[in-house]
Design a protein around this motif. Structure first.
Motif, PDB file in Angstrom:
ATOM      1  N   ARG A   1      49.362  11.736  58.416  1.00 13.05           N
ATOM      2  CA  ARG A   1      48.934  10.415  58.891  1.00 13.05           C
ATOM      3  C   ARG A   1      48.965   9.392  57.750  1.00 13.05           C
TER       4      ARG A   1
ATOM      5  N   ALA B   1      52.519   8.510  57.164  1.00 14.23           N
ATOM      6  CA  ALA B   1      53.011   7.616  58.212  1.00 14.23           C
ATOM      7  C   ALA B   1      52.608   6.171  57.916  1.00 14.23           C
ATOM      8  N   GLU B   2      51.389   5.990  57.453  1.00 12.63           N
ATOM      9  CA  GLU B   2      50.919   4.639  57.120  1.00 12.63           C
ATOM     10  C   GLU B   2      51.717   4.038  55.965  1.00 12.63           C
TER      11      GLU B   2
ATOM     12  N   ALA C   1      54.835   4.790  55.181  1.00 10.43           N
ATOM     13  CA  ALA C   1      56.287   4.886  55.413  1.00 10.43           C
ATOM     14  C   ALA C   1      56.951   3.513  55.372  1.00 10.43           C
ATOM     15  N   SER C   2      58.160   3.513  54.860  1.00 11.19           N
ATOM     16  CA  SER C   2      58.889   2.253  54.713  1.00 11.19           C
ATOM     17  C   SER C   2      59.679   1.870  55.962  1.00 11.19           C
TER      18      SER C   2
ATOM     19  N   GLN D   1      60.327   2.609  60.406  1.00  6.80           N
ATOM     20  CA  GLN D   1      59.726   3.104  61.647  1.00  6.80           C
ATOM     21  C   GLN D   1      60.127   4.554  61.911  1.00  6.80           C
TER      22      GLN D   1
ATOM     23  N   ARG E   1      58.022   6.813  59.796  1.00  6.03           N
ATOM     24  CA  ARG E   1      56.650   6.763  60.312  1.00  6.03           C
ATOM     25  C   ARG E   1      56.517   7.672  61.542  1.00  6.03           C
ATOM     26  N   GLU E   2      57.469   7.566  62.467  1.00  7.07           N
ATOM     27  CA  GLU E   2      57.444   8.389  63.674  1.00  7.07           C
ATOM     28  C   GLU E   2      57.590   9.875  63.350  1.00  7.07           C
TER      29      GLU E   2
ATOM     30  N   HIS F   1      56.571  11.442  60.611  1.00  7.41           N
ATOM     31  CA  HIS F   1      55.285  11.925  60.095  1.00  7.41           C
ATOM     32  C   HIS F   1      54.252  12.057  61.211  1.00  7.41           C
ATOM     33  N   LEU F   2      54.254  11.130  62.149  1.00  2.00           N
ATOM     34  CA  LEU F   2      53.302  11.212  63.255  1.00  2.00           C
ATOM     35  C   LEU F   2      53.604  12.395  64.162  1.00  2.00           C
TER      36      LEU F   2
END
Length: 53
Positions: free
Chosen positions: A20, A23-24, A26-27, A29, A32-33, A35-36
């Motif tokens: 999490r 994800a926050e 992450a450079s 999208q 980020r997705e 990692h989520l």
């Protein structure tokens, strides 16, 4: 009754937190997705382990 492995629960909890946080930070999208999604996999595993007890 099945004995819960506290070390495994702790490991999954730490991994979820790290994913999490990643994800926050992450450079993009897509990253980020990713990692989520990984965090969600660990959450499902954690839920499954807890439901066995």
């Amino acid at each position: 009754m099945i004995e819960i492995n506290d070390a495994k629960l702790s490991h999954y909890t730490k991994r979820i937190k790290r994913e999490r946080e990643a994800a926050e930070a992450a450079s993009t999208q897509a990253i980020r997705e990713l990692h989520l999604r990984i965090a969600e996999i660990y959450e499902r595993e954690l839920t499954a382990i807890r439901s066995l007890s």
